[in-house]
Design an enzyme around this catalytic site. Structure first.
Site, PDB file in Angstrom:
ATOM      1  N   TYR A   1      10.193 -12.569  19.409  1.00  0.00           N
ATOM      2  CA  TYR A   1      10.410 -11.348  20.166  1.00  0.00           C
ATOM      3  C   TYR A   1      10.730 -11.691  21.624  1.00  0.00           C
ATOM      4  O   TYR A   1      10.817 -12.859  22.010  1.00  0.00           O
ATOM      5  CB  TYR A   1       9.197 -10.434  20.048  1.00  0.00           C
ATOM      6  CG  TYR A   1       8.895  -9.990  18.628  1.00  0.00           C
ATOM      7  CD1 TYR A   1       9.916  -9.550  17.783  1.00  0.00           C
ATOM      8  CD2 TYR A   1       7.597  -9.995  18.132  1.00  0.00           C
ATOM      9  CE1 TYR A   1       9.645  -9.133  16.482  1.00  0.00           C
ATOM     10  CE2 TYR A   1       7.310  -9.578  16.841  1.00  0.00           C
ATOM     11  CZ  TYR A   1       8.338  -9.154  16.009  1.00  0.00           C
ATOM     12  OH  TYR A   1       8.070  -8.749  14.734  1.00  0.00           O
TER      13      TYR A   1
ATOM     14  N   CYS B   1       0.117 -11.199  -1.270  1.00  0.00           N
ATOM     15  CA  CYS B   1       1.342 -11.145  -2.076  1.00  0.00           C
ATOM     16  C   CYS B   1       2.531 -10.628  -1.278  1.00  0.00           C
ATOM     17  O   CYS B   1       3.685 -10.902  -1.632  1.00  0.00           O
ATOM     18  CB  CYS B   1       1.116 -10.269  -3.308  1.00  0.00           C
ATOM     19  SG  CYS B   1       0.860  -8.512  -2.926  1.00  0.00           S
TER      20      CYS B   1
ATOM     21  N   CYS C   1      -0.278  -1.066   0.034  1.00  0.00           N
ATOM     22  CA  CYS C   1      -0.909  -2.299  -0.444  1.00  0.00           C
ATOM     23  C   CYS C   1      -0.900  -2.329  -1.956  1.00  0.00           C
ATOM     24  O   CYS C   1      -1.230  -1.331  -2.602  1.00  0.00           O
ATOM     25  CB  CYS C   1      -2.351  -2.375   0.078  1.00  0.00           C
ATOM     26  SG  CYS C   1      -3.270  -3.810  -0.524  1.00  0.00           S
TER      27      CYS C   1
ATOM     28  N   ALA D   1      -2.706  -2.098 -14.554  1.00  0.00           N
ATOM     29  CA  ALA D   1      -2.599  -0.637 -14.628  1.00  0.00           C
ATOM     30  C   ALA D   1      -3.850  -0.026 -15.244  1.00  0.00           C
ATOM     31  O   ALA D   1      -4.414   0.940 -14.710  1.00  0.00           O
ATOM     32  CB  ALA D   1      -1.360  -0.243 -15.430  1.00  0.00           C
TER      33      ALA D   1
ATOM     34  N   GLN E   1      -1.553  -9.462 -17.169  1.00  0.00           N
ATOM     35  CA  GLN E   1      -0.628 -10.382 -16.515  1.00  0.00           C
ATOM     36  C   GLN E   1      -1.255 -11.101 -15.321  1.00  0.00           C
ATOM     37  O   GLN E   1      -0.813 -12.179 -14.941  1.00  0.00           O
ATOM     38  CB  GLN E   1       0.631  -9.628 -16.077  1.00  0.00           C
ATOM     39  CG  GLN E   1       1.448  -9.053 -17.222  1.00  0.00           C
ATOM     40  CD  GLN E   1       2.030 -10.120 -18.133  1.00  0.00           C
ATOM     41  OE1 GLN E   1       2.524 -11.136 -17.669  1.00  0.00           O
ATOM     42  NE2 GLN E   1       1.983  -9.883 -19.432  1.00  0.00           N
TER      43      GLN E   1
ATOM     44  N   ARG F   1      21.621 -15.899 -16.660  1.00  0.00           N
ATOM     45  CA  ARG F   1      22.953 -15.466 -17.104  1.00  0.00           C
ATOM     46  C   ARG F   1      23.861 -15.108 -15.927  1.00  0.00           C
ATOM     47  O   ARG F   1      25.034 -15.451 -15.910  1.00  0.00           O
ATOM     48  CB  ARG F   1      22.829 -14.254 -18.035  1.00  0.00           C
ATOM     49  CG  ARG F   1      22.198 -14.562 -19.380  1.00  0.00           C
ATOM     50  CD  ARG F   1      22.215 -13.318 -20.257  1.00  0.00           C
ATOM     51  NE  ARG F   1      21.547 -13.535 -21.527  1.00  0.00           N
ATOM     52  CZ  ARG F   1      22.121 -14.052 -22.606  1.00  0.00           C
ATOM     53  NH1 ARG F   1      23.401 -14.402 -22.563  1.00  0.00           N
ATOM     54  NH2 ARG F   1      21.448 -14.222 -23.723  1.00  0.00           N
TER      55      ARG F   1
ATOM     56  N   GLU G   1      10.966  -5.280 -15.350  1.00  0.00           N
ATOM     57  CA  GLU G   1      10.476  -6.484 -14.673  1.00  0.00           C
ATOM     58  C   GLU G   1       9.008  -6.230 -14.385  1.00  0.00           C
ATOM     59  O   GLU G   1       8.640  -5.152 -13.930  1.00  0.00           O
ATOM     60  CB  GLU G   1      11.236  -6.731 -13.372  1.00  0.00           C
ATOM     61  CG  GLU G   1      10.753  -7.940 -12.577  1.00  0.00           C
ATOM     62  CD  GLU G   1      11.061  -9.271 -13.249  1.00  0.00           C
ATOM     63  OE1 GLU G   1      10.149 -10.109 -13.315  1.00  0.00           O
ATOM     64  OE2 GLU G   1      12.198  -9.462 -13.699  1.00  0.00           O
TER      65      GLU G   1
ATOM     66  N   ASP H   1       5.791  -5.559 -12.730  1.00  0.00           N
ATOM     67  CA  ASP H   1       5.622  -5.056 -11.373  1.00  0.00           C
ATOM     68  C   ASP H   1       4.218  -4.499 -11.233  1.00  0.00           C
ATOM     69  O   ASP H   1       3.962  -3.326 -11.493  1.00  0.00           O
ATOM     70  CB  ASP H   1       6.659  -3.973 -11.079  1.00  0.00           C
ATOM     71  CG  ASP H   1       6.685  -3.567  -9.615  1.00  0.00           C
ATOM     72  OD1 ASP H   1       5.727  -3.883  -8.902  1.00  0.00           O
ATOM     73  OD2 ASP H   1       7.675  -2.926  -9.205  1.00  0.00           O
ATOM     74  N   ALA H   2       3.286  -5.349 -10.820  1.00  0.00           N
ATOM     75  CA  ALA H   2       1.899  -4.910 -10.664  1.00  0.00           C
ATOM     76  C   ALA H   2       1.777  -3.862  -9.570  1.00  0.00           C
ATOM     77  O   ALA H   2       0.927  -2.971  -9.655  1.00  0.00           O
ATOM     78  CB  ALA H   2       1.006  -6.112 -10.351  1.00  0.00           C
TER      79      ALA H   2
END
Length: 682
Positions: A171, A342, A359, A390, A417, A570, A665, A667-668
């Protein structure tokens, strides 16, 4: 009975300033939330900070507010009318706990400001900035100095107990200090005494504007992680000059935003940088703050006890659990919802610019006025099927509100997961979230039934009022000839060690799971996230000698695995482009240094004894792999939900959440948010 003072005597020791006092040594560090610019931001910030004040912190530092329009986007503090808005925040915090101090961070982003009017010492464009800044002339420098002082005075008028001036991270103030961004030859550039002059003068002006009975914190670039960055003697002389100019506290910061070294991601060891603060603390007499990856009370106590700092700053841990300090004081450390670093819902959201900061493990963060977990008037019997992220979130929020919850899990342990994620080198912190949920299951009286496979008939027979289906996903098996060959294994088998992984490994799929598997199979030696010495070698940091910028300037020393690893996808795009905004670059760099070969544009033809046959950008190529690990996406597991739907409602409402709802995908973040919001309304 409170026992924090005996368990954590350094954490809960007050700190006297003569004119004021901090009740403990933990502060909520500054973190920009996006509420600073939001139309309804001030009422929401008021409750956001008040909730943390009730949670026991000694001091709060707000997200950054620029002192003028050229200093950043929106949310500035430059007029009396804006100061009146800020009174919502200060009054809410002081009403929550009169002993909690709150300071406004003055943040002038300089060349990183998202405006064509941005300014800097010289017209040097940042690698991550949008615009080339305007070089400040003498009048411009005087304006900036006056605006800093005015902003501090307005903060004082608004009821703040102090200000923090950020002089790091690339900064404005730090750009004056570093030669590569300060090309001036006048009194503000050239030798170090001139390059630090602007920062010191800002502090002098601020102190003159606010008087002696006001906290002034300056955040110094204690290790900026730049080739050609600040030398250690410069950092020491800066600290001493700031002290003489009138700062109350010096806060240490590590890394410019554009520096190629991770400093706050989950791959960084806990308290890795506090030793640098400890070295500076010996050279100054004002209190010193340390920060970065300090996420549990025992870590804070350790840092303080060994003399690394006088105060510990925690920003993201206060997003994760606003009652962090209160729980530590009451001996309830096992109930802390720990920050796992994370970055997915906080920093990634902010730097992406499209989503409100919150969060992953606490979706109420920054939504305190919008998302409520209110006690229920009528308690229901709720079944939650699946104990992944979940299901755990749905069960705990519903039980916290007063429902009677039974949590079913087909496996032998909770976690889903997250039980895979915690086994990945650099993601060990995910185990803390499972510890938290285990404790909440016990505390809230949730009935946990492990090793239990359920169907619609069982749920009907047990008479639940509502059913939340969080059965998760199953790995997708692509339709490739030879996919059942013995050398093929799923990512679950690879992570859990159910099958041996050979010396030559081809990984099909380069999403987040593919990168995790590549990190696991290419790991050699201890995880850098658990060993500061390994971490410093892998990222070229020299904590002992502290060369310019703190970096060695030579190639990092990475212990390479004996395996040959190919990470394949791919798409012809660059691999990992969709990983987290603030962490993806580090994951890509880490794998590249380990020798993992990343290949895009792959068409999978067949798998046989010879390996994986492909075409890469149209050209035939054989990957002579001993193991082929499939990370090619997921499919939702919905049999329980489909059974309930086929069986008819019968007064028993069914809800579908998490990977079972959408498995494009893993995604927690989305799963926990969706589950928490559902449970808040049950």
């Amino acid at each position: 009975m409170n026992n924090g003072s005996t368990r954590y005597p350094h954490v809960f020791a007050p700190l006297e300033f003569g004119f004021t006092r901090l009740k403990n040594r933990i502060l909520m560090g500054s973190m920009h939330t996006g509420l600073e610019e939001a139309p309804d931001g001030f009422p929401r910030m008021a409750e956001y900070y008040a909730e943390r004040a009730r949670g026991g912190v000694g001091m709060i530092i707000t997200g950054g507010f620029p002192p003028n329009a050229e200093g950043g986007a929106g949310g500035e503090l430059a007029t009396p009318a804006e100061a009146r808005q800020h009174r919502l925040i200060t009054q809410a915090v002081h009403a929550a706990d009169p002993d909690v101090k709150i300071c406004l961070q003055i943040l002038h982003t300089g060349a990183l400001a998202p405006t064509p009017d941005c300014v800097a010492p010289s017209a040097v464009k940042s690698r991550i900035g949008r615009y080339t800044p305007h070089a400040l002339d003498d009048a411009g420098i005087e304006k900036q100095l006056a605006d800093f002082a005015s902003c501090a005075a307005l903060a004082q008028a608004a009821g703040y107990d102090g200000v923090e001036i950020i002089g790091s991270a690339g900064y404005l103030l730090s750009a004056f200090m570093v030669r590569k961004t300060n090309l001036r030859t006048d009194q503000w550039g050239g030798p170090w005494e001139n390059r630090m002059r602007f920062a010191v003068e800002v502090v002098r002006r601020v102190r003159a504007a606010v008087g002696e009975r006001f906290i002034v914190i300056f955040r110094v670039p204690a290790m900026d992680m730049l080739d050609g960055g600040l030398a250690w003697d410069e950092i020491v002389s800066l600290g001493q000059a700031l002290q003489a100019a009138g700062v109350s506290i010096i806060s240490t910061h590590f890394c410019w935003h554009e520096a190629p070294v991770p400093t706050i991601a989950t791959m960084v060891p806990r308290a890795a940088f506090s030793q640098v603060t400890g070295r500076l603390r010996k050279a100054v007499s004002v209190p010193v703050i340390t920060s970065n990856r300090i996420n549990m009370p025992a870590v804070a106590e350790m840092v303080l006890a060994r003399g690394d700092a006088d105060l510990v700053s925690m920003a993201r841990p206060m997003l994760a659990d606003p009652q962090f300090v209160l729980k530590a004081d009451q001996g309830r450390e096992d109930e802390i919802n720990t920050c796992i670093a994370c970055n997915q819902a906080c920093l990634d959201h902010y730097f992406d610019g499209r989503q409100q900061v919150t969060c992953l493990v606490n979706p109420r963060a920054c939504y305190e006025t919008l998302l409520h977990y209110r006690p229920v008037a009528v308690a229901k019997r709720i079944a939650v099927v699946g104990a992944g992220p979940a299901g755990l979130a749905a069960a705990t929020v519903a039980a916290e509100r007063g429902h009677h919850v039974t949590l079913f899990e087909a496996g032998a342990e909770i976690g889903g997961q997250f039980n895979l994620a915690r086994r990945i080198p650099g993601k060990e912190e995910f185990a803390e979230t499972l510890r938290y949920f285990r404790r909440m299951i016990d505390k809230l009286g949730i009935t946990l039934r492990l090793n239990t496979t359920v169907d619609a008939a069982l749920l009907r027979a047990e008479g639940f009022d509502e059913v939340v289906v969080a059965t998760g996903i199953e790995p997708r098996r692509p339709d490739i000839p030879g996919i059942t060959h013995p050398k093929v294994l799923s990512y679950i088998d690879a992570i859990l060690g159910r099958k041996a992984v050979g010396r030559r490994v081809a990984i099909i799929g380069a999403g987040g799971i593919g990168f995790d598997v590549a990190a696991l199979v290419s790991q050699a030696g201890p995880s850098a996230a658990l060993d500061v010495a390994v971490f410093s070698r892998e990222w070229g940091i020299d904590f002992e000698n502290h060369p310019r910028g703190g970096v060695t300037g030579v190639l990092p020393q990475v212990e390479k695995s004996e395996r040959s690893v190919w990470l394949l996808q791919r798409k012809a795009d660059a691999l990992g482009k969709n990983l987290g905004r603030t962490t993806g670059w580090a994951h890509r760099m880490m794998l590249a240094r380990r020798g993992v070969q990343m290949v895009g544009g792959v068409e999978y033809l067949k798998i046989d004894d010879a390996g994986l046959h492909t075409r890469v950008n149209g050209e035939p190529r054989l990957f002579e792999a001993d193991s082929v690990i499939v990370c090619a996406g997921q499919l939702p597991l919905r049999s329980v939900y489909d059974g309930l739907q086929a069986d008819g409602n019968r007064g028993q409402q069914a809800h579908l959440i998490g990977g079972a709802f959408e498995a494009v995908e893993l995604d927690a973040k989305r799963a926990i948010d969706q589950a928490s919001r559902l449970a808040a309304g049950l």
